[in-house]
Design a protein around this motif. Structure first.
Motif, PDB file in Angstrom:
ATOM      1  N   PRO A  90      14.985  78.528  44.555  1.00  0.00           N
ATOM      2  CA  PRO A  90      15.677  77.281  43.819  1.00  0.00           C
ATOM      3  C   PRO A  90      16.969  76.672  44.578  1.00  0.00           C
ATOM      4  N   PHE A  91      17.660  77.406  45.273  1.00  0.00           N
ATOM      5  CA  PHE A  91      18.725  77.027  45.868  1.00  0.00           C
ATOM      6  C   PHE A  91      18.555  76.232  47.285  1.00  0.00           C
ATOM      7  N   ALA A  92      17.676  76.588  47.888  1.00  0.00           N
ATOM      8  CA  ALA A  92      17.012  75.814  48.997  1.00  0.00           C
ATOM      9  C   ALA A  92      16.463  74.585  48.828  1.00  0.00           C
ATOM     10  N   LEU A  93      15.808  74.329  47.635  1.00  0.00           N
ATOM     11  CA  LEU A  93      15.213  73.061  47.021  1.00  0.00           C
ATOM     12  C   LEU A  93      16.472  72.117  46.704  1.00  0.00           C
ATOM     13  N   PHE A  94      17.500  72.825  45.975  1.00  0.00           N
ATOM     14  CA  PHE A  94      18.453  71.824  45.565  1.00  0.00           C
ATOM     15  C   PHE A  94      19.406  71.258  46.851  1.00  0.00           C
ATOM     16  N   LEU A  95      19.527  72.203  47.822  1.00  0.00           N
ATOM     17  CA  LEU A  95      20.039  71.866  49.407  1.00  0.00           C
ATOM     18  C   LEU A  95      19.323  70.556  49.802  1.00  0.00           C
ATOM     19  N   LEU A  96      17.748  70.679  49.703  1.00  0.00           N
ATOM     20  CA  LEU A  96      17.176  69.807  50.206  1.00  0.00           C
ATOM     21  C   LEU A  96      17.005  68.630  49.479  1.00  0.00           C
ATOM     22  N   LEU A  97      17.077  68.562  48.026  1.00  0.00           N
ATOM     23  CA  LEU A  97      17.041  67.378  47.554  1.00  0.00           C
ATOM     24  C   LEU A  97      18.514  66.616  47.722  1.00  0.00           C
ATOM     25  N   THR A  98      19.612  67.456  47.692  1.00  0.00           N
ATOM     26  CA  THR A  98      20.815  66.576  48.052  1.00  0.00           C
ATOM     27  C   THR A  98      20.872  66.024  49.224  1.00  0.00           C
ATOM     28  N   ALA A  99      20.295  66.425  50.172  1.00  0.00           N
ATOM     29  CA  ALA A  99      20.392  66.225  51.754  1.00  0.00           C
ATOM     30  C   ALA A  99      19.326  64.777  51.596  1.00  0.00           C
ATOM     31  N   GLY A 100      18.383  64.909  50.940  1.00  0.00           N
ATOM     32  CA  GLY A 100      17.477  63.537  50.867  1.00  0.00           C
ATOM     33  C   GLY A 100      18.171  62.352  50.119  1.00  0.00           C
ATOM     34  N   CYS A 101      18.965  62.710  49.145  1.00  0.00           N
ATOM     35  CA  CYS A 101      19.748  61.726  48.385  1.00  0.00           C
ATOM     36  C   CYS A 101      20.848  61.352  49.087  1.00  0.00           C
ATOM     37  N   ILE A 102      21.365  62.169  49.929  1.00  0.00           N
ATOM     38  CA  ILE A 102      22.450  61.587  51.055  1.00  0.00           C
ATOM     39  C   ILE A 102      21.889  60.746  52.110  1.00  0.00           C
ATOM     40  N   PHE A 103      20.741  60.944  52.550  1.00  0.00           N
ATOM     41  CA  PHE A 103      19.946  60.272  53.501  1.00  0.00           C
ATOM     42  C   PHE A 103      19.656  58.876  52.939  1.00  0.00           C
ATOM     43  N   ALA A 104      19.090  58.805  51.699  1.00  0.00           N
ATOM     44  CA  ALA A 104      18.827  57.681  51.024  1.00  0.00           C
ATOM     45  C   ALA A 104      20.040  56.613  50.548  1.00  0.00           C
ATOM     46  N   PHE A 105      21.196  57.372  50.472  1.00  0.00           N
ATOM     47  CA  PHE A 105      22.306  56.625  49.922  1.00  0.00           C
ATOM     48  C   PHE A 105      23.029  55.922  51.401  1.00  0.00           C
ATOM     49  N   VAL A 106      23.100  56.859  52.378  1.00  0.00           N
ATOM     50  CA  VAL A 106      23.707  56.271  53.528  1.00  0.00           C
ATOM     51  C   VAL A 106      22.848  55.223  54.139  1.00  0.00           C
ATOM     52  N   ARG A 107      21.519  55.461  54.363  1.00  0.00           N
ATOM     53  CA  ARG A 107      20.523  54.515  54.839  1.00  0.00           C
ATOM     54  C   ARG A 107      20.819  53.109  54.173  1.00  0.00           C
ATOM     55  N   ARG A 108      20.685  53.165  52.643  1.00  0.00           N
ATOM     56  CA  ARG A 108      20.818  52.126  51.960  1.00  0.00           C
ATOM     57  C   ARG A 108      21.985  51.241  52.218  1.00  0.00           C
ATOM     58  N   HIS A 109      23.123  51.849  52.423  1.00  0.00           N
ATOM     59  CA  HIS A 109      24.398  51.052  52.524  1.00  0.00           C
ATOM     60  C   HIS A 109      24.925  50.993  53.989  1.00  0.00           C
ATOM     61  N   PHE A 110      24.384  51.611  54.912  1.00  0.00           N
ATOM     62  CA  PHE A 110      24.807  51.738  56.505  1.00  0.00           C
ATOM     63  C   PHE A 110      23.738  51.496  57.116  1.00  0.00           C
ATOM     64  N   HIS A 111      23.274  52.567  57.782  1.00  0.00           N
ATOM     65  CA  HIS A 111      22.045  52.591  58.861  1.00  0.00           C
ATOM     66  C   HIS A 111      21.472  53.884  58.795  1.00  0.00           C
ATOM     67  N   ALA A 112      20.299  53.833  59.533  1.00  0.00           N
ATOM     68  CA  ALA A 112      19.227  55.111  59.235  1.00  0.00           C
ATOM     69  C   ALA A 112      19.975  56.118  60.365  1.00  0.00           C
ATOM     70  N   LEU A 113      20.516  55.975  61.527  1.00  0.00           N
ATOM     71  CA  LEU A 113      20.888  56.692  62.453  1.00  0.00           C
ATOM     72  C   LEU A 113      22.560  57.736  61.670  1.00  0.00           C
ATOM     73  N   GLY A 114      23.264  56.695  61.122  1.00  0.00           N
ATOM     74  CA  GLY A 114      24.212  57.282  60.047  1.00  0.00           C
ATOM     75  C   GLY A 114      23.731  58.333  59.074  1.00  0.00           C
ATOM     76  N   ALA A 115      22.626  57.769  58.292  1.00  0.00           N
ATOM     77  CA  ALA A 115      21.954  58.655  57.244  1.00  0.00           C
ATOM     78  C   ALA A 115      21.445  60.027  57.833  1.00  0.00           C
ATOM     79  N   LEU A 116      20.884  59.861  59.028  1.00  0.00           N
ATOM     80  CA  LEU A 116      20.179  61.151  59.610  1.00  0.00           C
ATOM     81  C   LEU A 116      21.428  62.234  60.108  1.00  0.00           C
ATOM     82  N   GLY A 117      22.540  61.537  60.512  1.00  0.00           N
ATOM     83  CA  GLY A 117      23.776  62.538  60.810  1.00  0.00           C
ATOM     84  C   GLY A 117      24.286  63.120  59.764  1.00  0.00           C
ATOM     85  N   ALA A 118      24.548  62.227  58.579  1.00  0.00           N
ATOM     86  CA  ALA A 118      25.015  62.757  57.458  1.00  0.00           C
ATOM     87  C   ALA A 118      24.248  63.756  56.778  1.00  0.00           C
TER      88      ALA A 118
END
Length: 192
Positions: free
Chosen positions: A85-113
């Motif tokens: 469950p904790f690994a899934l929470f981390l994966l969900l959060t990383a996916g949300c960070i990727f989507a947020f940064v990609r939407r407002h900045f760019h894909a490379l920054g999203a991958l790095g974040a």
């Protein structure tokens, strides 16, 4: 690097979850403060209150087998299942960070974040066990991301407000008031 329990206190979290899951149903009419299960919000170990996250206890209780086998006999086998469950929470959060940064900045920054977020708990916090603040990191980050989307988004504000409320509830269930203070402290700092 190996299966089994990594930290000596990690076993007690699984035992707390088993005791919480096996509590008798709470009867309001004949309840006394000394009865087991009197306060559903306080996890116990050997019927003594312990300071464990309620959300963590719920997640671990859901991951335990429903058989009547004593959990201490299965502890090494449960290590991976209990961490899921904790690994899934981390994966969900990383996916949300990727989507947020990609939407407002760019894909490379999203991958790095996302990569930085996924390596931060392991490298900086040493979050390879249940006893580390992995869940706290995920719930507070999700709450702050939902608030940022609510602040930046012109459409669907009701959806982002609802997600922010759900994330705040998860943060409260995980770390009580300190989780809410962390989220609101970050919001106030950003506002200033």
């Amino acid at each position: 690097s190996r299966l089994g329990v990594w930290e000596p206190w990690e076993a007690s979290y699984i035992l707390v979850a088993q005791e919480y899951a096996s509590r008798p149903a709470f009867d309001v009419a004949g309840a006394r403060p000394t009865d087991p299960g009197y306060n559903w919000a306080v996890p116990t170990l050997k019927q003594k209150p312990v300071s464990v996250s309620l959300l963590q206890t719920w997640l671990l209780s859901a991951s335990l087998p429903r058989a009547q086998t004593e959990v201490s006999e299965l502890l090494g086998d449960l290590a991976r299942q209990a961490r899921l469950p904790f690994a899934l929470f981390l994966l969900l959060t990383a996916g949300c960070i990727f989507a947020f940064v990609r939407r407002h900045f760019h894909a490379l920054g999203a991958l790095g974040a996302s990569i930085a977020f996924m390596t931060l708990p392991v490298v900086y916090l040493g979050a390879h066990s249940l006893a580390t603040p992995t869940l706290f990191l995920s719930t507070t980050t999700l709450a702050m991301l939902a608030w940022a989307q609510l602040f930046l988004e012109k459409e669907r504000r009701l959806l982002w407000g609802a997600l922010f409320g759900v994330a705040l509830v998860l943060t409260f269930l995980d770390q009580r008031l300190i989780g809410l203070f962390t989220v609101f402290g970050a919001i106030v700092t950003f506002a200033l």
